[in-house]
Design a protein around this motif. Structure first.
Motif, PDB file in Angstrom:
ATOM      1  N   ARG A  56       0.808  -1.222   0.000  1.00  0.00           N
ATOM      2  CA  ARG A  56       0.000   0.000   0.000  1.00  0.00           C
ATOM      3  C   ARG A  56       0.836   1.266   0.000  1.00  0.00           C
ATOM      4  N   ALA A  57       1.976   1.255   0.653  1.00  0.00           N
ATOM      5  CA  ALA A  57       2.829   2.453   0.696  1.00  0.00           C
ATOM      6  C   ALA A  57       3.347   2.775  -0.708  1.00  0.00           C
ATOM      7  N   ALA A  58       3.808   1.756  -1.419  1.00  0.00           N
ATOM      8  CA  ALA A  58       4.304   1.966  -2.783  1.00  0.00           C
ATOM      9  C   ALA A  58       3.162   2.389  -3.696  1.00  0.00           C
ATOM     10  N   TRP A  59       2.001   1.762  -3.546  1.00  0.00           N
ATOM     11  CA  TRP A  59       0.824   2.087  -4.340  1.00  0.00           C
ATOM     12  C   TRP A  59       0.431   3.537  -4.105  1.00  0.00           C
ATOM     13  N   ARG A  60       0.425   3.945  -2.854  1.00  0.00           N
ATOM     14  CA  ARG A  60       0.069   5.327  -2.500  1.00  0.00           C
ATOM     15  C   ARG A  60       1.045   6.318  -3.144  1.00  0.00           C
ATOM     16  N   ARG A  61       2.355   6.028  -3.069  1.00  0.00           N
ATOM     17  CA  ARG A  61       3.370   6.909  -3.675  1.00  0.00           C
ATOM     18  C   ARG A  61       3.178   7.005  -5.188  1.00  0.00           C
ATOM     19  N   GLU A  62       2.906   5.852  -5.824  1.00  0.00           N
ATOM     20  CA  GLU A  62       2.700   5.817  -7.278  1.00  0.00           C
ATOM     21  C   GLU A  62       1.496   6.664  -7.687  1.00  0.00           C
ATOM     22  N   LEU A  63       0.389   6.493  -6.970  1.00  0.00           N
ATOM     23  CA  LEU A  63      -0.814   7.274  -7.269  1.00  0.00           C
ATOM     24  C   LEU A  63      -0.588   8.764  -7.036  1.00  0.00           C
ATOM     25  N   LEU A  64       0.050   9.104  -5.942  1.00  0.00           N
ATOM     26  CA  LEU A  64       0.297  10.505  -5.616  1.00  0.00           C
ATOM     27  C   LEU A  64       1.176  11.158  -6.677  1.00  0.00           C
ATOM     28  N   SER A  65       2.182  10.452  -7.136  1.00  0.00           N
ATOM     29  CA  SER A  65       3.058  10.966  -8.191  1.00  0.00           C
ATOM     30  C   SER A  65       2.270  11.223  -9.474  1.00  0.00           C
ATOM     31  N   TYR A  66       1.404  10.271  -9.838  1.00  0.00           N
ATOM     32  CA  TYR A  66       0.573  10.428 -11.036  1.00  0.00           C
ATOM     33  C   TYR A  66      -0.369  11.627 -10.895  1.00  0.00           C
ATOM     34  N   CYS A  67      -1.001  11.763  -9.751  1.00  0.00           N
ATOM     35  CA  CYS A  67      -1.929  12.880  -9.527  1.00  0.00           C
ATOM     36  C   CYS A  67      -1.219  14.227  -9.616  1.00  0.00           C
ATOM     37  N   LYS A  68      -0.026  14.296  -9.040  1.00  0.00           N
ATOM     38  CA  LYS A  68       0.726  15.558  -9.054  1.00  0.00           C
ATOM     39  C   LYS A  68       1.219  15.921 -10.450  1.00  0.00           C
ATOM     40  N   ALA A  69       1.503  14.909 -11.278  1.00  0.00           N
ATOM     41  CA  ALA A  69       2.047  15.137 -12.617  1.00  0.00           C
ATOM     42  C   ALA A  69       0.968  15.355 -13.673  1.00  0.00           C
ATOM     43  N   THR A  70      -0.304  15.248 -13.274  1.00  0.00           N
ATOM     44  CA  THR A  70      -1.389  15.253 -14.251  1.00  0.00           C
ATOM     45  C   THR A  70      -2.444  16.283 -13.894  1.00  0.00           C
ATOM     46  N   ASP A  71      -2.889  17.038 -14.887  1.00  0.00           N
ATOM     47  CA  ASP A  71      -4.065  17.902 -14.736  1.00  0.00           C
ATOM     48  C   ASP A  71      -5.240  17.139 -15.328  1.00  0.00           C
ATOM     49  N   PHE A  72      -6.265  16.942 -14.525  1.00  0.00           N
ATOM     50  CA  PHE A  72      -7.454  16.202 -14.935  1.00  0.00           C
ATOM     51  C   PHE A  72      -8.468  17.219 -15.430  1.00  0.00           C
ATOM     52  N   VAL A  73      -8.535  17.391 -16.737  1.00  0.00           N
ATOM     53  CA  VAL A  73      -9.265  18.480 -17.357  1.00  0.00           C
ATOM     54  C   VAL A  73     -10.765  18.209 -17.469  1.00  0.00           C
ATOM     55  N   GLU A  74     -11.112  17.036 -18.004  1.00  0.00           N
ATOM     56  CA  GLU A  74     -12.532  16.796 -18.278  1.00  0.00           C
ATOM     57  C   GLU A  74     -12.849  15.304 -18.288  1.00  0.00           C
ATOM     58  N   LEU A  75     -14.051  14.994 -17.819  1.00  0.00           N
ATOM     59  CA  LEU A  75     -14.591  13.640 -17.857  1.00  0.00           C
ATOM     60  C   LEU A  75     -15.901  13.673 -18.627  1.00  0.00           C
ATOM     61  N   ASN A  76     -16.028  12.814 -19.622  1.00  0.00           N
ATOM     62  CA  ASN A  76     -17.283  12.647 -20.373  1.00  0.00           C
ATOM     63  C   ASN A  76     -17.726  11.202 -20.253  1.00  0.00           C
ATOM     64  N   ILE A  77     -18.866  10.978 -19.624  1.00  0.00           N
ATOM     65  CA  ILE A  77     -19.425   9.629 -19.544  1.00  0.00           C
ATOM     66  C   ILE A  77     -20.102   9.339 -20.877  1.00  0.00           C
ATOM     67  N   LEU A  78     -19.696   8.273 -21.530  1.00  0.00           N
ATOM     68  CA  LEU A  78     -20.245   7.908 -22.829  1.00  0.00           C
ATOM     69  C   LEU A  78     -21.385   6.907 -22.699  1.00  0.00           C
ATOM     70  N   SER A  79     -21.257   5.960 -21.770  1.00  0.00           N
ATOM     71  CA  SER A  79     -22.337   4.993 -21.539  1.00  0.00           C
ATOM     72  C   SER A  79     -22.156   4.315 -20.191  1.00  0.00           C
ATOM     73  N   THR A  80     -23.272   3.823 -19.677  1.00  0.00           N
ATOM     74  CA  THR A  80     -23.277   3.044 -18.443  1.00  0.00           C
ATOM     75  C   THR A  80     -24.051   1.767 -18.712  1.00  0.00           C
ATOM     76  N   GLU A  81     -23.457   0.640 -18.356  1.00  0.00           N
ATOM     77  CA  GLU A  81     -24.104  -0.663 -18.507  1.00  0.00           C
ATOM     78  C   GLU A  81     -24.302  -1.232 -17.100  1.00  0.00           C
TER      79      GLU A  81
END
Length: 149
Positions: free
Chosen positions: A64-89
């Motif tokens: 979990r510690a490594a997983w947390r570091r990996e996720l945190l690094s990704y979040c810090k390096a990325t701007d999450f601009v937009e989400l478009n839901i195309l379909s739900t099944e």
């Protein structure tokens, strides 16, 4: 400064949209969990991402510690601009569902997007006896699709 509009592109204030799930309210459906996870990525809420990933699924990491570091690094390096839901099944009462969505992100100043079909399951909640909650299992990247207005 706090972001007023939820990152999930709903147009609602974060506090009454995905914020309530980030504070512990379980998602009622796969799409709601999908939106809340996108928001969690945008807000760097990695503990929520870990908690809502199926512990039996292929995306779970026992370290979990490594997983947390990996996720945190990704979040810090990325701007999450937009989400478009195309379909739900998903049918009400069913223990699994799928959400297909397109995201727009920016990394190192370069915008990009992808389409994914994510798989979700409803399982027993280990923190609440007798309760169930939705979990993200995994996703499959799809060919980009044209979004119809």
């Amino acid at each position: 400064m706090r972001r007023r509009t939820c990152p999930c592109s709903s147009g609602k204030p974060t506090a009454i949209c995905c914020g309530k799930l980030h504070r512990g309210l379980p998602a009622s459906a796969p799409e709601e969990l999908m939106r809340s996870r996108f928001s969690a990525f945008a807000l760097g809420q990695v503990d929520y991402l870990i908690a809502t990933t199926d512990p039996e699924g292929p995306r779970a990491n026992p370290d979990r510690a490594a997983w947390r570091r990996e996720l945190l690094s990704y979040c810090k390096a990325t701007d999450f601009v937009e989400l478009n839901i195309l379909s739900t099944e998903w049918e009400l009462g069913e223990p699994e569902g799928y959400v297909t969505f397109k995201v727009t992100l920016v990394q190192d100043g370069m915008p990009f997007s992808f389409v994914e079909r994510s798989h979700f399951v409803r399982r027993a909640d280990p923190a609440k006896k007798g309760a169930e909650r939705w979990y993200y299992v995994d996703g499959e990247e799809l060919e980009d699709v044209e979004i119809k207005a």
